[in-house]
Design an enzyme around this catalytic site. Sequence first.
Site, PDB file in Angstrom:
ATOM      1  N   CYS A 275     -12.208 -29.104   4.679  1.00 16.36           N
ATOM      2  CA  CYS A 275     -10.917 -28.470   4.452  1.00 16.36           C
ATOM      3  C   CYS A 275      -9.819 -29.073   4.270  1.00 16.36           C
ATOM      4  CB  CYS A 275     -11.048 -27.465   5.533  1.00 16.36           C
ATOM      5  SG  CYS A 275      -9.587 -26.130   5.614  1.00 16.36           S
TER       6      CYS A 275
ATOM      7  N   HIS B  68      -5.465 -22.005   8.776  1.00 14.11           N
ATOM      8  CA  HIS B  68      -6.833 -22.575   8.328  1.00 14.11           C
ATOM      9  C   HIS B  68      -7.659 -21.319   7.573  1.00 14.11           C
ATOM     10  CE1 HIS B  68     -10.878 -24.210   8.069  1.00 14.11           C
ATOM     11  NE2 HIS B  68     -11.395 -22.833   8.619  1.00 14.11           N
TER      12      HIS B  68
ATOM     13  N   CYS C  15      -6.987 -28.843   9.806  1.00 20.03           N
ATOM     14  CA  CYS C  15      -8.309 -29.637   9.774  1.00 20.03           C
ATOM     15  C   CYS C  15      -7.756 -31.028   9.630  1.00 20.03           C
ATOM     16  CB  CYS C  15      -9.207 -29.118   8.744  1.00 20.03           C
ATOM     17  SG  CYS C  15      -9.848 -27.653   9.081  1.00 20.03           S
TER      18      CYS C  15
ATOM     19  N   ASP D  16       0.883  -1.008   0.042  1.00 21.11           N
ATOM     20  CA  ASP D  16       0.113  -0.102   0.197  1.00 21.11           C
ATOM     21  C   ASP D  16       0.993   1.200   0.136  1.00 21.11           C
ATOM     22  OD1 ASP D  16       1.127   0.108   2.419  1.00 21.11           O
ATOM     23  OD2 ASP D  16      -0.887  -0.084   3.693  1.00 21.11           O
TER      24      ASP D  16
ATOM     25  N   CYS E  41      -6.673 -28.418   4.741  1.00 18.10           N
ATOM     26  CA  CYS E  41      -5.633 -27.649   5.522  1.00 18.10           C
ATOM     27  C   CYS E  41      -4.874 -28.333   6.674  1.00 18.10           C
ATOM     28  CB  CYS E  41      -5.925 -26.212   5.965  1.00 18.10           C
ATOM     29  SG  CYS E  41      -6.569 -26.246   7.693  1.00 18.10           S
TER      30      CYS E  41
ATOM     31  N   ASP F 222      -7.995  -7.617  -0.515  1.00 20.82           N
ATOM     32  CA  ASP F 222      -6.986  -7.875   0.617  1.00 20.82           C
ATOM     33  C   ASP F 222      -7.722  -7.501   1.801  1.00 20.82           C
ATOM     34  OD1 ASP F 222      -6.626  -4.677   0.178  1.00 20.82           O
ATOM     35  OD2 ASP F 222      -5.786  -5.309   2.201  1.00 20.82           O
TER      36      ASP F 222
HETATM   37 ZN   LIG Z   1      -8.997 -25.984   7.558  1.00 19.73          ZN
END
Ligand SMILES: [Zn+2]
Lengths: 395, 395
Positions: free
Chosen positions: A311, A341, A316, A97, A313, A273
């Site tokens: 999920c 996550h 998880c 920015d 990730c 963002d």
């Molecule tokens: Zn997750």
Amino acid sequence: MTTKSPLVFSILTECGTSKARVSRMILPHGPVDLPVFMPVGTQGTLKGMLPEQLEELGLQIMLANTYHLGTKPGTEILQKAGGLHKFMNWNGCLLTDSGGFQMVSLLKLAEITEDGVRFQSLNDQKAEVMLTPEHSIEIQNAIGADIIMQLDDVVKTTNPDKERIEESVHRTTRWLDRCLKAHQNPDTQNIFPIVQGTLYEDLREKSAKDHIERDVRGFAIGGLSGGESKDDFWKMVHLSTNILPKNKPRYLMGVGFAEDLVVCCALGVDMFDCVFPTRTARFGCALTRKGQLNLKKEQFKKDFRPIDENCPCNTCKNYTRAYLSGIVTVLPVACHLLTEHNIVFQMNLMKDIRQSITKGKFPDFVRDFMLQVYPTKNYPSWIIDSLSAVNIKLK
Amino acid sequence: MKFYVEPLSKCTQRLGSLSEIESKPTVNIKTPAVMLHTQGGQIPHITHEVFKLVSRKSQILQIPLAGMHTFKEAMQYYEGTISSFIGSKDSLSCLTLQDPCNITKQGHHSTLKVPIWTKNGKVYYDAKSYMDVVESFKPDIYFLLSDGDTNISSSEKRIAKSVSNTMNFYKECLDRHRKSDALKHSFVIAPIVGGYKQISRERYISFILEDMKNVDGFLIDGLHNNGPEAEFLEFNEIEPIVRCILNKIPTEKLRVVQGCWNPVNIINLVELGIDLFDTSYCHILTERSAAMTFAIEITDQTNTYEINLRDSKYVDDFQPILIGCECLSCTKYSRAYIHHLLSVHELLGPILVMIHNVYHYLRFFEKIRSCIQNNTLQTLQLSITEQFRNHQKTK
Ligand SMILES: [Zn+2]
Ligand SMILES: [Zn+2]
């Protein structure tokens, strides 16, 4: 042969119904699939995540804050390090920015003049410092992000003083010209102008039209997501994307809630963002398509399911809600686990959006998504209205 | 799980291995070894996912009860073991009572109960409530309950109390262990108490020697009250009592000490015949922003023992923490970047320092084992002691 452009943008698929599109932008540090959500790594790091982990997740671009990095470590160190990419060991793309918004929002004493933003420094000397468009670009050149932002004259969206807002629109364009002139690395860094004008349609239009005339490779829509009503918000996004050229990426600053992302993709935005997904992780909050889970709550103490069964990730895969519930806000590592996550959640949402557009199923995706969030179909009117403005009917 | 000591030479230091683990038949842990100290089930600052970037070898996680008390109820309903609950099912777990990084506050003892300090304050455990937890956690290794609240200045009365409390715990816990189906594969470590009084230690040892069935190892407890102070214990103060204990207990069983001993004392204790330590020293160092830089091999390019990365002299030092170190932090990140992260209080700062410290410490233990093998432990001892002395002088 001309020199290679630092931003090559190509639209891959357009939604046949709404303004949504899937596109690809090739930057000096690699490709970015759009629409994209960019997590915020304020001080050259993302909430305890190693760049190695982010790469593994498939993250293509993140944001860093010029104001913070200009203060610490400062341009001299960044230059010695060979830029932020090398300093932080991140080989993907970066966006910075201008620092102006941070000053106006963080520092009460900021004062805006034609020269720039004057503020009292947070360092020990409490010296008065002036951030000019030239200075902002100088810091951003030292950081070396793939996309950098012009310094803009930020006015709160809730400020009704039209004269002041008109002044800010004109000044923002004058500052854009100063930024473009001061830019030292036009072959490796892209300056995006910022469309201002808060909630006045005529002023936004003026701002967008003035910026279109400049030789730039993408545009940001600024001055929203600052406390205005959702009705005002979507109309301004809609209006801006109608004016901005189709063949360049459009970046809506400071937006990151799942519903906003879905709606604004439909309105033709390509980049987003927001600090929210990473900030909320620190407070023990996990994002899911059905809403947020506040893991501190008693109800999770014996819940041996992952945050989200679907999920992909690591959090998880390896941890239960019960375990996370006992460590969130207690152990710093809990913040890393939830950050992972939440970032994967945002990335997956964007991936689903892209895939549905590619398959020509975006309106169906939007309807399914909203139904998950509002199972009783009590949709807020702004969502119904904004989607129907781009021909997606919810009910 | 079984512990094997290699045929002993005339020296007291020894090599051994932990193997034949029921749930992990291929795992073989070589001793002298170091357990990974955890709090709330995580190595401080390093998630289990990040640890995989440090080492792929099987490890023992040291899991102090203080940080796990919050899961006491959940674990009664959870079907797996504590390793899988905390997200590291491939690791071995060792449940301990006190956390070696936190000072065990003195003067809170009570008959037949021991206090631990959880995030919600002081909690008392007796043999029954402790064994309830052990049964629900199903650890691979665990310490029997003990009242180890003694140090070099403890009164005779306190020592006597510590011995009589622990005798009771020993009987009751072992009794329960023998009846327990859930614990039939767990490796039992019996704490030995008695402060710095030889006669008390001897009294306690002869008591347990009467009935040692199911006991697989010993913890030399009650040498200190945990916390950072253990780093600076003088070896000549602890040596006589440790020697006395080791002379009395059977040689074929595992010998453990807890606490953040400095590397010099680690070697001294290995020399006396201790087999198992923990990484709490890495955490203590990381908390003061320090990284280990002592030379393990003569070829290591270093002339410091430890460096403090907060020191402003590292602001533009783009070298790694330790030249030649192959850890993730040293191969990818500079002192300058870590200094920046620490000075702006970013989570990634301590992560990178801790990654290096744990890596260096694991390497140190590898070196200790190879020195025992080659009969060169004394050379290593001289080298580390000299580096430590020089460091003390420059402080
Ligand atoms: Zn997750
Ligand atoms: Zn290292």
